[in-house]
Design a protein around this motif. Sequence first.
Motif, mmCIF file in Angstrom:
data_model
loop_
_atom_site.group_PDB
_atom_site.id
_atom_site.type_symbol
_atom_site.label_atom_id
_atom_site.label_comp_id
_atom_site.label_asym_id
_atom_site.label_seq_id
_atom_site.Cartn_x
_atom_site.Cartn_y
_atom_site.Cartn_z
ATOM 1 N N ALA A 78 0.833 -1.211 0.000
ATOM 2 C CA ALA A 78 0.000 0.000 0.000
ATOM 3 C C ALA A 78 0.862 1.253 0.000
ATOM 4 C CB ALA A 78 -0.931 -0.019 1.214
ATOM 5 N N LEU A 79 1.939 1.228 0.782
ATOM 6 C CA LEU A 79 2.838 2.387 0.812
ATOM 7 C C LEU A 79 3.421 2.655 -0.571
ATOM 8 C CD1 LEU A 79 4.747 1.665 4.150
ATOM 9 C CD2 LEU A 79 3.049 3.446 3.778
ATOM 10 N N ASN A 80 3.824 1.596 -1.260
ATOM 11 C CA ASN A 80 4.417 1.766 -2.592
ATOM 12 C C ASN A 80 3.380 2.214 -3.613
ATOM 13 O OD1 ASN A 80 6.936 0.963 -1.643
ATOM 14 N ND2 ASN A 80 6.528 -1.201 -2.029
ATOM 15 N N MET A 81 2.191 1.602 -3.583
ATOM 16 C CA MET A 81 1.153 1.946 -4.553
ATOM 17 C C MET A 81 0.722 3.400 -4.429
ATOM 18 S SD MET A 81 -1.453 -1.279 -4.589
ATOM 19 C CE MET A 81 -0.854 -2.967 -4.724
ATOM 20 N N LEU A 82 0.625 3.871 -3.179
ATOM 21 C CA LEU A 82 0.097 5.210 -2.932
ATOM 22 C C LEU A 82 1.203 6.240 -2.759
ATOM 23 C CD1 LEU A 82 -2.736 4.158 -0.451
ATOM 24 C CD2 LEU A 82 -2.893 4.512 -2.917
ATOM 25 N N SER A 83 2.454 5.829 -3.017
ATOM 26 C CA SER A 83 3.603 6.745 -2.969
ATOM 27 C C SER A 83 3.706 7.444 -1.617
ATOM 28 C CB SER A 83 3.486 7.786 -4.101
ATOM 29 O OG SER A 83 3.438 7.149 -5.360
ATOM 30 N N LEU A 84 3.561 6.672 -0.548
ATOM 31 C CA LEU A 84 3.652 7.222 0.806
ATOM 32 C C LEU A 84 5.042 6.954 1.367
ATOM 33 C CD1 LEU A 84 0.219 6.066 2.259
ATOM 34 C CD2 LEU A 84 0.810 8.328 1.393
ATOM 35 N N ASN A 85 5.507 7.859 2.210
ATOM 36 C CA ASN A 85 6.820 7.735 2.838
ATOM 37 C C ASN A 85 6.681 6.897 4.102
ATOM 38 O OD1 ASN A 85 9.357 7.968 3.908
ATOM 39 N ND2 ASN A 85 9.456 10.188 3.788
ATOM 40 N N GLU A 86 7.347 5.740 4.110
ATOM 41 C CA GLU A 86 7.216 4.848 5.261
ATOM 42 C C GLU A 86 7.855 5.416 6.525
ATOM 43 O OE1 GLU A 86 11.098 2.085 4.098
ATOM 44 O OE2 GLU A 86 9.108 1.219 4.202
ATOM 45 N N ASN A 87 8.717 6.437 6.388
ATOM 46 C CA ASN A 87 9.352 7.048 7.557
ATOM 47 C C ASN A 87 8.432 8.032 8.264
ATOM 48 O OD1 ASN A 87 11.796 5.659 7.145
ATOM 49 N ND2 ASN A 87 12.447 7.163 5.615
ATOM 50 N N GLU A 88 7.378 8.470 7.584
ATOM 51 C CA GLU A 88 6.431 9.383 8.220
ATOM 52 C C GLU A 88 5.525 8.602 9.168
ATOM 53 O OE1 GLU A 88 4.290 11.468 5.250
ATOM 54 O OE2 GLU A 88 6.035 12.558 4.481
ATOM 55 N N LYS A 89 4.966 9.328 10.138
ATOM 56 C CA LYS A 89 4.070 8.697 11.112
ATOM 57 C C LYS A 89 2.703 8.521 10.450
ATOM 58 C CE LYS A 89 2.033 9.204 15.723
ATOM 59 N NZ LYS A 89 2.228 7.787 16.020
ATOM 60 N N ILE A 90 2.414 7.284 10.054
ATOM 61 C CA ILE A 90 1.157 6.985 9.378
ATOM 62 C C ILE A 90 0.202 6.246 10.307
ATOM 63 C CG2 ILE A 90 0.118 5.698 7.469
ATOM 64 C CD1 ILE A 90 2.620 6.274 5.861
ATOM 65 N N ILE A 91 0.727 5.236 11.019
ATOM 66 C CA ILE A 91 -0.114 4.501 11.976
ATOM 67 C C ILE A 91 -0.583 5.458 13.067
ATOM 68 C CG2 ILE A 91 -0.209 2.602 13.616
ATOM 69 C CD1 ILE A 91 0.038 1.723 10.724
ATOM 70 N N GLY A 92 -1.901 5.509 13.260
ATOM 71 C CA GLY A 92 -2.482 6.392 14.268
ATOM 72 C C GLY A 92 -2.974 7.711 13.705
#
Length: 541
Positions: A246-260
């Motif tokens: 999902a992170l790759n498909m949606l071009s999201l930065n895994e280092n950012e605080k996403i959970i929560g």
Amino acid sequence: MNKYVNIPTRWKITGLSFGIVAFTLLIVGIILIGYLLNVKEDQLSQRAMITGQLVAQNPIVQQNIESEHASERLQPVVERIRVINDHDYIVILNMDRIRLTHPIQERMNTQFDGGDEGPAFTEHIYVSKAQVADDITSVRAFVPIKKPDQAQEQIGVVVVGNVLPTVKDILYEFRHTIFVIALITTLFGVWGAWLLANHIRKQTFEMEPEELARVLVERTATFNAIHEGVIAIDDQERITVINSAALNMLSLNENEKIIGAKIQEVIPDTKLPEILELGKPLYQRDLYVQNRAILSNRIPITVGDKTVGAVAIFQDRTEVNRLAQELTGVQAFVEALRVKSHEYSNKLHTIAGLIQLEEGQKALEYIFDLTEEQTSLSQMLMQQIHDDNIAGLLLGKVSRGKELGITLKINKNSEFTDFPEGITNHDLVVIIGNLVDNSFDALADFSEVTKEVHLLLKEEEQQLLIRVSDNGSGIPSEIIESVFSRGFSTKKKEGRGIGLFLIHSIVSRVDGQIDINSGVEKGTEFIITLPMMRGVEETNE
């Protein structure tokens, strides 16, 4: 350390709770014992002072303290007072600090040397604490004895002493109370701990902590191993799970605080929160998220009868759509070539027949008419429809209509340059192709001599307008609401009822709009508006 791992959770919690209760009781007990010792000391000091004053004011003591047989006369009186008031000792001293009375007979008429009696011989009244043995401490009150005459001359000192109880004495004195309190506290503590442990076990689906940890690790590894994107939210629309795909498909930065984080703040166009309101799953829905076409299954997460979250499982359709576009374009041109081949075969037969009949002039006129008609349509499509797939589709449908005896008229005001946001040429081929095919089907069994289908494809500033109408038999009003349902069709043929469903899915994906104007024996008109930019309100022409 490993020997403690296999102990069940309820026993761990019970043991921990019991230890906490025991430790709490120990601390409280120490504090209470200290308090009781202080209270006992105060009580004994006050009692000793009161008794000392009574003895010092006793007439018998005042009259006989200076007599020759003072000990013999005072000992019985003082001993009786000591026993009645429950003191450990009462000692009367003369001014030479000689013990005139004492509970121990051997110590009578001996020198008193306690070290704290000095102020008493200068008419001071006080209480002192003294170490009388290694493990014995006493409090004693010193009271001066004075003559009963007016001169009030000091003639001696009375010392009243009480041995302070030790911790062992206090524990022994309150042993029954301590036992009852400890028993009740332990029972309730263990019972409460057992209930808490059972509650935690139920909340964790009867799983031990190490099992939960293993499940979490396995779940995380599984989520990150699958190619489909997975996103889950709780009932507050906060992201609880998101995998690497999902992170790759949606071009999201895994280092950012996403959970929560709130899903609307991270991915505003997932449409996942609407599942919390619907409370039912939506399968195989096309969405346009983060500038990507995806196929999504969105499912509510329920505990009992309550929806506590939602999960979306989706696939990136970008590559699939690209291949579909190529396939659709090839198919459109193959169909156009097939129709053209059949059409030109019939026209060649007509020309050959005219030549055999020696009607050469009519044959030339027929050729010129065909060339002019075909050239006019081709030029219009090339100049105004700037996509080869769409232009090829329209040419093919015009020829197909001629085969069926139906005239497809493309409005001369038609114009197309750019695709709306989230729409591909494959999507437009699906929309236009199915609308035209539906009109052809509606006219196939129609008895009118003139069968016409009109098409307008118009790109405006904020929207793309697609309008397809026919003069067929129309759609009954009672089934208009059902035409977009999957599998619904008025034609009793297998494989029907998918075209309008696909159209509705594409239009809904980009927040477009579909209007139907139809009446029995009055024909049908479909008007579709697709916003050029998502979030812009459309207006129908």
